[in-house]
Every structure is written in C-alpha cells, then in structure tokens.
Design a protein around this motif. Structure first.
Motif, PDB file in Angstrom:
ATOM      1  N   ALA A  44      -1.441  12.465  -4.863  1.00  0.00           N
ATOM      2  CA  ALA A  44       0.000  12.272  -4.681  1.00  0.00           C
ATOM      3  C   ALA A  44       0.332  11.847  -3.259  1.00  0.00           C
ATOM      4  N   PHE A  45      -0.590  12.104  -2.331  1.00  0.00           N
ATOM      5  CA  PHE A  45      -0.351  11.793  -0.925  1.00  0.00           C
ATOM      6  C   PHE A  45      -1.073  10.508  -0.488  1.00  0.00           C
ATOM      7  N   THR A  46      -1.839   9.917  -1.392  1.00  0.00           N
ATOM      8  CA  THR A  46      -2.634   8.753  -1.015  1.00  0.00           C
ATOM      9  C   THR A  46      -2.552   7.687  -2.103  1.00  0.00           C
ATOM     10  N   PRO A  47      -1.395   7.006  -2.217  1.00  0.00           N
ATOM     11  CA  PRO A  47      -1.264   5.987  -3.263  1.00  0.00           C
ATOM     12  C   PRO A  47      -2.122   4.754  -3.033  1.00  0.00           C
ATOM     13  N   GLY A  48      -2.589   4.566  -1.806  1.00  0.00           N
ATOM     14  CA  GLY A  48      -3.455   3.439  -1.491  1.00  0.00           C
ATOM     15  C   GLY A  48      -4.212   3.712  -0.219  1.00  0.00           C
ATOM     16  N   TYR A  80     -10.742  12.097  -4.617  1.00  0.00           N
ATOM     17  CA  TYR A  80     -11.286  13.443  -4.730  1.00  0.00           C
ATOM     18  C   TYR A  80     -12.754  13.521  -4.303  1.00  0.00           C
ATOM     19  N   THR A  81     -13.055  12.807  -3.231  1.00  0.00           N
ATOM     20  CA  THR A  81     -14.312  12.975  -2.516  1.00  0.00           C
ATOM     21  C   THR A  81     -13.991  13.452  -1.105  1.00  0.00           C
ATOM     22  N   ASP A  82     -14.971  14.032  -0.462  1.00  0.00           N
ATOM     23  CA  ASP A  82     -14.764  14.545   0.899  1.00  0.00           C
ATOM     24  C   ASP A  82     -14.932  13.402   1.889  1.00  0.00           C
ATOM     25  N   THR A  83     -13.933  12.515   1.881  1.00  0.00           N
ATOM     26  CA  THR A  83     -13.985  11.269   2.637  1.00  0.00           C
ATOM     27  C   THR A  83     -12.662  11.034   3.340  1.00  0.00           C
ATOM     28  N   THR A  84     -12.726  10.484   4.555  1.00  0.00           N
ATOM     29  CA  THR A  84     -11.511  10.039   5.230  1.00  0.00           C
ATOM     30  C   THR A  84     -11.101   8.681   4.667  1.00  0.00           C
ATOM     31  N   LEU A  85      -9.836   8.556   4.298  1.00  0.00           N
ATOM     32  CA  LEU A  85      -9.322   7.339   3.687  1.00  0.00           C
ATOM     33  C   LEU A  85      -8.336   6.680   4.642  1.00  0.00           C
ATOM     34  N   VAL A  86      -8.678   5.495   5.117  1.00  0.00           N
ATOM     35  CA  VAL A  86      -7.835   4.781   6.079  1.00  0.00           C
ATOM     36  C   VAL A  86      -6.606   4.234   5.363  1.00  0.00           C
ATOM     37  N   THR A  87      -5.437   4.515   5.914  1.00  0.00           N
ATOM     38  CA  THR A  87      -4.185   4.101   5.272  1.00  0.00           C
ATOM     39  C   THR A  87      -3.349   3.156   6.126  1.00  0.00           C
ATOM     40  N   GLN A  88      -3.768   2.902   7.364  1.00  0.00           N
ATOM     41  CA  GLN A  88      -2.955   2.041   8.220  1.00  0.00           C
ATOM     42  C   GLN A  88      -3.823   1.492   9.353  1.00  0.00           C
ATOM     43  N   PHE A  89      -3.531   0.256   9.776  1.00  0.00           N
ATOM     44  CA  PHE A  89      -4.224  -0.364  10.906  1.00  0.00           C
ATOM     45  C   PHE A  89      -3.202  -0.838  11.932  1.00  0.00           C
ATOM     46  N   ASP A  90      -3.525  -0.617  13.198  1.00  0.00           N
ATOM     47  CA  ASP A  90      -2.748  -1.175  14.307  1.00  0.00           C
ATOM     48  C   ASP A  90      -1.261  -0.839  14.216  1.00  0.00           C
ATOM     49  N   GLY A  91      -0.941   0.289  13.598  1.00  0.00           N
ATOM     50  CA  GLY A  91       0.442   0.724  13.492  1.00  0.00           C
ATOM     51  C   GLY A  91       1.274  -0.039  12.476  1.00  0.00           C
ATOM     52  N   ASP A  92       0.647  -0.939  11.706  1.00  0.00           N
ATOM     53  CA  ASP A  92       1.379  -1.742  10.725  1.00  0.00           C
ATOM     54  C   ASP A  92       1.170  -1.167   9.330  1.00  0.00           C
ATOM     55  N   GLU A  93       2.265  -0.831   8.673  1.00  0.00           N
ATOM     56  CA  GLU A  93       2.176  -0.263   7.336  1.00  0.00           C
ATOM     57  C   GLU A  93       1.819  -1.343   6.321  1.00  0.00           C
ATOM     58  N   PRO A  94       0.753  -1.139   5.520  1.00  0.00           N
ATOM     59  CA  PRO A  94       0.400  -2.143   4.509  1.00  0.00           C
ATOM     60  C   PRO A  94       1.473  -2.261   3.429  1.00  0.00           C
ATOM     61  N   ASP A  95       1.514  -3.400   2.803  1.00  0.00           N
ATOM     62  CA  ASP A  95       2.360  -3.596   1.627  1.00  0.00           C
ATOM     63  C   ASP A  95       1.547  -3.156   0.415  1.00  0.00           C
TER      64      ASP A  95
END
Length: 402
Positions: A44-48, A80-95
């Motif tokens: 619910a906290f990581t849609p992409g 649901y793996t013990d992994t860091t999931l990158v959600t943003q680069f360079d302060g720009d929110e992805p579409d």
C-alpha cells in the motif's frame, strides 16, 4: 485485471513469509513487532519502484520501473522481499501512471528494506507511551510499523521535506487507518509543535547531530541517527540526551554497516573537474602507505575504514578518472591524487590540508589499535563541539563538521 482487493488477498501469504524471514534473523522476538510485520501492508506504500536492470555502454546503471499496473505479479513479489526499493531520483517524482526506464541518476527516496526499518526501531529502544519524532517519512511504511506497534500507547510525528512524498505517504497511512502526526518540514530543525520527544529516529544520514534534536528531547531521551558524509562512509549513533537546554548528549556508535541517504542539505557539492584541481597538487610526490582500495566499502571492515577516512578529511569528495583517484576539498581548497605506478600508488597533494596524510594517519592509528569496530567508539555532543572518539586513543578522536 488486478484490483486493490486482489492485491490484499495475494499479499497476505507473501507478508507472512517475509515476517518469517525477519523472525529468523532475530528481529521479531517482541510479539508486538512480529504482529506489526504481519499486519502492515507494504504494497500500500509502494505503488511503484525502480529496479536496476544492467548498465548502459557508459557504465551508468539502467533502472526499470515496476508498478502494480505494468507487472502486478513481479511488483507484489518484490514488495514482500527484504529489499530497498528506489522510488525517486534527483528529487524528481516519477510519473507512475506512465513510468519510463531511466539511465543514471541519484536515488533520493526509497522504501527502505524492512529488516533495516525494524532494526532502527529496535535499536532506538522504543517503549509504549513514548512520544516519537521520525525524520524522513518517505513512503510511510516505517511510520506505519511504529504506529502499529505503539497503538494507542504513544504518539508518533513524522516529517518529510518533499511535499509530493509526504502527500503520497499521508494517503497511504490514512488509507490504512493509521493516524500519525504528519508535516512537510525540514527534519534537521526537528519539530517544535510536538516537542519534547522521548525518541528521535532519523531515516536519513547527517554529517553532525542537529542542535534542534537535542533541544527538543526530554532529559534521558534517545536520538538514533546515521552519521555520514561526503566520502559516503556511515556509522549509526545512539545518543542519550543529558541536558536539552545545555545541548549535551553522548552515546556509542552501533555495530553493523547500515546506511541511509544523506539529508538533502548535507549532500556534497559537485566536485567540479579534477583537472581544474591539478594546479593545487604542488607538493612533492611520495609513495602511499595505504592504497585507495583500503577505504572501498566491500566488507564491514573497509566500510568502517571509509568512515574513519571521512572523519579525518571531513570535507573531501572522492572521484576517479581513469586509474587516478582524486580527493578534492572545496572548504579548505585542498586536493590529493593517487595514481598507480607499478605495484604502488603515488600520492600528490596540495592546499591547506594534506588530505591523504590525514587519512593515512587515521588508518595507521586504527591499525595500531587492532582495528576496533564501530561499537568501540563513542560520540560526544556539546554546544560548540561534536566528536567521534575511541576512548583512551587520542589519535582516534575526530571533530564532526558543524
């Protein structure tokens, strides 16, 4: 087509499996945290998010977007793996409605791997009834775990400097029924409206402990933060606040190689062209006693060696051009270069500070002390001075930049 309801059904066994893995690591001996890990829906906290998918011809990493819409099965399994999931680069929110692959970039937000999130809350020695300030809401998953564990026996306030990140986290948290205090604010200043706090926990790294965190703690309160810097060395500190008014605190570094992204205002400056710094390398060349690989973070020992190097040269930025490793210091106007020659490395330095001399002196002292790990070191915070030190070894006492 997948739906939120189908996601919840499919996620339940994946979440139980992840909780079993975390329990096997010894992170869920507390029944409350075990229940929280089983209850909080990370999806619910990581849609992409982005996963690394190889490298481009120039060596830059290629990042592939994975979302609930584009690849629901892979998305849910990875969440649901013990992994860091990158959600943003360079302060720009992805579409996330129309995600696209990208090459290069600096990650500036992520969903931290669950084991690290739990380790942070456990190391902070959270107790029922505590008033808690979290620095860095991110996706909100960490906040949700703390809310689930605290229940009605404590209050948590979470700060996020990025308004878009904060809005998405708020939607997810409130949608799951959690009601923390949330604010868009620079966490390096703390948050006076809800002070004082029993615990301050930072999900970002800092070069030194902000004075506001000390001032907004209760006497005996604890601050858990990762100390990092411009060489990307990291170590966690757990400080006990002695006197919030006087601004004093002390505590140990904690063992392990955990790291977080630097707070945005603590990020290093762009180093410029190493070629422009060549004119500062006017000192006589010499052979290095330690090769640059001594501070490459390939294992726990060298990871901490880089942290010590960073303490010794706190304003240095490292870059590599060809076979030459450069250290440039934009604060003191100093530079050093290390170039391979045969089986040795040749050092050239110049400017107000001999950067590689300072780093080698720290490594020499550490070697002489038997390479003690982070847990042997302590951090002392006073109004006009912060230092990391190994008790009884003056050569391993370093002031933090303020």
């Amino acid at each position: 087509m997948s739906t939120p309801t189908s996601h919840a059904v499919a996620a339940a066994p994946l979440r139980r499996k992840l909780a079993e893995e975390l329990a096997a690591e010894g992170l869920l001996s507390d029944p409350g945290w075990r229940a929280a890990a089983r209850a909080v829906p990370r999806h619910a906290f990581t849609p992409g998010f982005y996963l690394q998918a190889g490298a481009a011809e120039d060596g830059l990493p290629v990042w592939e977007p994975v979302t609930a819409a584009t690849d629901p099965d892979r998305w849910l399994r990875t969440v649901y793996t013990d992994t860091t999931l990158v959600t943003q680069f360079d302060g720009d929110e992805p579409d996330w409605e129309h995600p696209a692959p990208r090459t290069g970039g600096t990650p500036t937000s992520s969903s931290t791997l669950p084991s690290l999130v739990l380790r942070m809350w456990l190391d902070a020695e959270l107790r029922p009834g505590h008033d808690v300030l979290e620095i860095g809401t991110g996706t909100g998953y960490s906040t949700a775990l703390a809310c689930q564990w605290l229940g009605d026996e404590g209050d948590i306030v979470s700060l996020e400097v990025d308004p878009r990140r904060a809005a998405q986290a708020a939607e997810a948290l409130y949608g799951c029924g959690y009601r923390p205090g949330l604010a868009v604010a620079d966490g390096l200043y703390g948050y006076w409206p809800y002070a004082p706090y029993d615990r301050i926990v930072a999900a970002c790294s800092v070069r030194s402990i902000p004075a506001g965190w000390i001032a907004q703690s209760r006497p005996g309160g604890k601050i858990l933060s990762t100390l990092s810097g411009w060489l990307n060395g990291s170590a966690r500190a757990l400080l006990t606040v002695a006197d919030p008014v006087a601004g004093t605190a002390e505590g140990p570094l904690l063992d392990g190689t955990i790291s977080f992204m630097l707070a945005r205002t603590h990020l290093p400056p762009a180093p410029g062209s190493p070629g422009h710094w060549q004119g500062l390398l006017d000192g006589p060349p010499r052979l290095a006693r330690h090769a640059p690989a001594r501070i490459t973070p390939t294992d726990e020992a060298t990871f901490f060696a880089r942290f010590l190097a960073q303490l010794a040269a706190p304003h240095a930025v490292m870059s590599t051009v060809g076979d030459t490793v450069y250290f440039t210091d934009p604060v003191t106007g100093s530079a050093a270069s290390l170039t391979p020659q045969g089986g040795d490395w040749v050092v050239r330095q110049g400017g107000r500070a001999a950067l590689w001399d300072a780093i080698e002196a720290a490594l020499d002292a550490w070697d002489a002390a038997g390479e003690p790990g982070p847990g042997h070191f302590r951090v002392r915070v006073e109004p006009d001075r912060q230092e990391v030190y190994l008790p009884g070894v003056p050569a391993l006492a370093f002031r933090l930049p303020q």
